[in-house]
Motif scaffolding. Structure first.
Motif, PDB file in Angstrom:
ATOM      1  N   PRO A 135       7.720  -6.341  10.782  1.00 53.49           N
ATOM      2  CA  PRO A 135       7.286  -4.959  10.645  1.00 53.49           C
ATOM      3  C   PRO A 135       5.769  -4.888  10.661  1.00 53.49           C
ATOM      4  CG  PRO A 135       8.453  -5.734   8.674  1.00 53.49           C
ATOM      5  CD  PRO A 135       8.469  -6.836   9.671  1.00 53.49           C
ATOM      6  N   ALA A 136       5.245  -3.922  11.384  1.00 56.74           N
ATOM      7  CA  ALA A 136       3.791  -3.788  11.495  1.00 56.74           C
ATOM      8  C   ALA A 136       3.215  -3.371  10.153  1.00 56.74           C
ATOM      9  CB  ALA A 136       3.446  -2.763  12.557  1.00 56.74           C
ATOM     10  N   PRO A 137       2.321  -4.190   9.574  1.00 58.24           N
ATOM     11  CA  PRO A 137       1.717  -3.810   8.307  1.00 58.24           C
ATOM     12  C   PRO A 137       0.761  -2.641   8.514  1.00 58.24           C
ATOM     13  CG  PRO A 137       0.782  -5.862   9.085  1.00 58.24           C
ATOM     14  CD  PRO A 137       1.885  -5.488  10.029  1.00 58.24           C
ATOM     15  N   THR A 138       0.627  -1.810   7.505  1.00 64.67           N
ATOM     16  CA  THR A 138      -0.306  -0.700   7.570  1.00 64.67           C
ATOM     17  C   THR A 138      -1.712  -1.253   7.440  1.00 64.67           C
ATOM     18  OG1 THR A 138       1.338   0.640   6.478  1.00 64.67           O
ATOM     19  CG2 THR A 138      -0.893   1.506   6.505  1.00 64.67           C
ATOM     20  N   ARG A 139      -2.616  -0.718   8.233  1.00 62.69           N
ATOM     21  CA  ARG A 139      -4.008  -1.149   8.177  1.00 62.69           C
ATOM     22  C   ARG A 139      -4.895   0.042   7.849  1.00 62.69           C
ATOM     23  NH1 ARG A 139      -4.950  -6.671   8.447  1.00 62.69           N
ATOM     24  NH2 ARG A 139      -3.174  -7.550   9.476  1.00 62.69           N
ATOM     25  N   ALA A 140      -5.909  -0.203   7.050  1.00 65.86           N
ATOM     26  CA  ALA A 140      -6.885   0.832   6.739  1.00 65.86           C
ATOM     27  C   ALA A 140      -7.903   0.881   7.869  1.00 65.86           C
ATOM     28  CB  ALA A 140      -7.582   0.495   5.430  1.00 65.86           C
TER      29      ALA A 140
ATOM     30  N   ARG B 299      -6.277 -10.759  -2.548  1.00 68.41           N
ATOM     31  CA  ARG B 299      -6.483 -10.020  -3.797  1.00 68.41           C
ATOM     32  C   ARG B 299      -6.316  -8.525  -3.532  1.00 68.41           C
ATOM     33  NH1 ARG B 299      -8.426 -11.779  -8.545  1.00 68.41           N
ATOM     34  NH2 ARG B 299      -9.135 -13.711  -7.597  1.00 68.41           N
ATOM     35  N   LEU B 300      -5.708  -7.818  -4.513  1.00 66.06           N
ATOM     36  CA  LEU B 300      -5.510  -6.373  -4.415  1.00 66.06           C
ATOM     37  C   LEU B 300      -6.764  -5.631  -4.864  1.00 66.06           C
ATOM     38  CD1 LEU B 300      -1.972  -6.120  -6.066  1.00 66.06           C
ATOM     39  CD2 LEU B 300      -2.504  -5.969  -3.630  1.00 66.06           C
ATOM     40  N   TRP B 301      -7.137  -4.606  -4.114  1.00 60.16           N
ATOM     41  CA  TRP B 301      -8.253  -3.732  -4.474  1.00 60.16           C
ATOM     42  C   TRP B 301      -7.764  -2.299  -4.344  1.00 60.16           C
ATOM     43  CZ3 TRP B 301     -12.413  -5.877  -6.589  1.00 60.16           C
ATOM     44  CH2 TRP B 301     -12.612  -7.245  -6.374  1.00 60.16           C
ATOM     45  N   ARG B 302      -7.858  -1.541  -5.425  1.00 57.17           N
ATOM     46  CA  ARG B 302      -7.341  -0.174  -5.433  1.00 57.17           C
ATOM     47  C   ARG B 302      -8.058   0.702  -4.406  1.00 57.17           C
ATOM     48  NH1 ARG B 302      -7.764   3.618 -10.548  1.00 57.17           N
ATOM     49  NH2 ARG B 302      -7.468   1.661 -11.646  1.00 57.17           N
ATOM     50  N   ARG B 303      -7.270   1.483  -3.677  1.00 57.27           N
ATOM     51  CA  ARG B 303      -7.812   2.424  -2.693  1.00 57.27           C
ATOM     52  C   ARG B 303      -8.205   3.724  -3.380  1.00 57.27           C
ATOM     53  NH1 ARG B 303      -4.213   3.341   2.276  1.00 57.27           N
ATOM     54  NH2 ARG B 303      -6.203   3.844   3.212  1.00 57.27           N
ATOM     55  N   ALA B 304      -8.997   4.501  -2.675  1.00 55.65           N
ATOM     56  CA  ALA B 304      -9.383   5.816  -3.175  1.00 55.65           C
ATOM     57  C   ALA B 304      -8.161   6.725  -3.241  1.00 55.65           C
ATOM     58  CB  ALA B 304     -10.446   6.427  -2.270  1.00 55.65           C
ATOM     59  N   ASP B 305      -8.227   7.696  -4.113  1.00 56.61           N
ATOM     60  CA  ASP B 305      -7.155   8.669  -4.291  1.00 56.61           C
ATOM     61  C   ASP B 305      -6.963   9.465  -2.995  1.00 56.61           C
ATOM     62  OD1 ASP B 305      -5.522  10.801  -5.001  1.00 56.61           O
ATOM     63  OD2 ASP B 305      -6.615  11.242  -6.849  1.00 56.61           O
ATOM     64  N   PRO B 306      -5.796   9.377  -2.365  1.00 51.72           N
ATOM     65  CA  PRO B 306      -5.580  10.079  -1.097  1.00 51.72           C
ATOM     66  C   PRO B 306      -5.509  11.596  -1.259  1.00 51.72           C
ATOM     67  CG  PRO B 306      -3.548   9.035  -1.824  1.00 51.72           C
ATOM     68  CD  PRO B 306      -4.621   8.603  -2.773  1.00 51.72           C
ATOM     69  N   SER B 307      -5.391  12.097  -2.485  1.00 51.06           N
ATOM     70  CA  SER B 307      -5.335  13.549  -2.675  1.00 51.06           C
ATOM     71  C   SER B 307      -6.731  14.181  -2.711  1.00 51.06           C
ATOM     72  CB  SER B 307      -4.569  13.894  -3.957  1.00 51.06           C
ATOM     73  OG  SER B 307      -5.324  13.528  -5.093  1.00 51.06           O
ATOM     74  N   LEU B 308      -7.789  13.361  -2.691  1.00 51.35           N
ATOM     75  CA  LEU B 308      -9.140  13.917  -2.676  1.00 51.35           C
ATOM     76  C   LEU B 308      -9.372  14.647  -1.354  1.00 51.35           C
ATOM     77  CD1 LEU B 308     -11.333  10.961  -4.011  1.00 51.35           C
ATOM     78  CD2 LEU B 308     -10.837  13.115  -5.183  1.00 51.35           C
TER      79      LEU B 308
ATOM     80  N   ASP C 240       2.936   1.019  -0.363  1.00 51.95           N
ATOM     81  CA  ASP C 240       2.807   2.287  -1.076  1.00 51.95           C
ATOM     82  C   ASP C 240       1.433   2.918  -0.914  1.00 51.95           C
ATOM     83  OD1 ASP C 240       1.240   0.656  -2.686  1.00 51.95           O
ATOM     84  OD2 ASP C 240       2.675   0.598  -4.328  1.00 51.95           O
ATOM     85  N   GLY C 241       0.522   2.240  -0.204  1.00 52.35           N
ATOM     86  CA  GLY C 241      -0.802   2.787   0.073  1.00 52.35           C
ATOM     87  C   GLY C 241      -1.772   2.740  -1.088  1.00 52.35           C
ATOM     88  N   ARG C 242      -1.435   2.029  -2.143  1.00 50.39           N
ATOM     89  CA  ARG C 242      -2.297   2.013  -3.328  1.00 50.39           C
ATOM     90  C   ARG C 242      -3.424   0.994  -3.253  1.00 50.39           C
ATOM     91  NH1 ARG C 242       2.741   2.597  -7.511  1.00 50.39           N
ATOM     92  NH2 ARG C 242       3.057   4.800  -7.075  1.00 50.39           N
ATOM     93  N   TYR C 243      -3.209  -0.094  -2.530  1.00 43.69           N
ATOM     94  CA  TYR C 243      -4.186  -1.189  -2.538  1.00 43.69           C
ATOM     95  C   TYR C 243      -4.506  -1.685  -1.129  1.00 43.69           C
ATOM     96  CZ  TYR C 243      -2.641  -1.486  -7.378  1.00 43.69           C
ATOM     97  OH  TYR C 243      -2.309  -1.193  -8.673  1.00 43.69           O
ATOM     98  N   LEU C 244      -5.729  -2.197  -0.987  1.00 46.75           N
ATOM     99  CA  LEU C 244      -6.121  -3.009   0.158  1.00 46.75           C
ATOM    100  C   LEU C 244      -5.942  -4.450  -0.280  1.00 46.75           C
ATOM    101  CD1 LEU C 244      -9.601  -1.440   0.985  1.00 46.75           C
ATOM    102  CD2 LEU C 244      -7.450  -1.008   2.167  1.00 46.75           C
ATOM    103  N   ILE C 245      -5.699  -5.329   0.674  1.00 49.69           N
ATOM    104  CA  ILE C 245      -5.628  -6.752   0.349  1.00 49.69           C
ATOM    105  C   ILE C 245      -6.762  -7.443   1.087  1.00 49.69           C
ATOM    106  CG2 ILE C 245      -4.278  -8.877   0.484  1.00 49.69           C
ATOM    107  CD1 ILE C 245      -1.782  -7.110   0.343  1.00 49.69           C
TER     108      ILE C 245
END
Length: 138
Positions: A16-21, A44-53, A35-40
Motif C-alpha cells: 500500500p502506498a504510504p502517505t507522504r507529507a 522517530r515520530l514527530w507530531r504534525r500540525a493540527d489539520p483543523s487550523l 491517521d495523519g498525526r505524525y511524520l516519521i
C-alpha cells in the motif's frame, strides 16, 4: 533490525502506498502515519500540525516558527544567552500554537507518542510491515 536501519528500507512495489507529507523540491517527503498525526523521520515520530487550523493561520504560525529559529541561530552565533532563551521560547510558543507540542489536537483519547521511536509505539506493526515490504520509509 535497528530503527535507523529499518528507516532506510523501502516497501516493495505492490505494498500500500504510504502517505507522504509535502516536501521542498528535491527532498524526499517524510512518511506520515495512517491517521495523519505524525511524520516519521529516521524511525522517530514527530507530531504534525493540527489539520483543523485555517491555512492562513497555519502559514502565519509557520512563518513565526521559521523567524524564531533564525533568531536561535543568531543568538547562538552571538553567544547571547538572554536572546537565545527568548528565541527558544518563541519557537516553543509557535510549535504549541501549531499543535506540534502541548496537548494533542485529536480528541479520541489516543496517547501522544511524539518524539518516540516508531518501534516502541502503536505504529510499530504498520511501520514494520512497510519496512519488510521494501518501500521508502524515511
Amino acid at each position: 533490525m535497528s530503527p535507523r536501519a529499518s528507516a532506510r528500507r523501502r516497501p516493495a512495489t505492490g505494498a500500500p502506498a504510504p502517505t507522504r507529507a509535502p516536501a521542498p523540491t528535491g527532498a524526499p517527503a517524510p512518511l506520515v502515519t495512517p491517521d495523519g498525526r505524525y511524520l516519521i523521520v529516521r524511525g522517530r515520530l514527530w507530531r504534525r500540525a493540527d489539520p483543523s487550523l485555517p491555512e492562513n493561520t497555519r502559514r502565519r504560525l509557520v512563518a513565526e516558527l521559521m523567524a524564531a529559529r533564525r533568531e536561535v541561530g543568531r543568538a547562538l552565533r552571538a553567544g547571547d544567552e538572554g536572546a537565545l532563551r527568548a528565541a527558544r521560547r518563541r519557537v516553543h510558543e509557535a510549535k504549541v500554537a501549531l499543535g506540534e507540542r502541548g496537548p494533542p489536537w485529536w480528541r479520541d483519547g489516543a496517547p501522544d507518542e511524539n518524539r518516540r521511536l516508531v518501534a516502541s509505539t502503536g505504529y510499530a506493526r504498520w511501520y514494520d510491515a512497510l519496512c519488510r515490504g521494501g518501500a521508502a520509509v524515511d
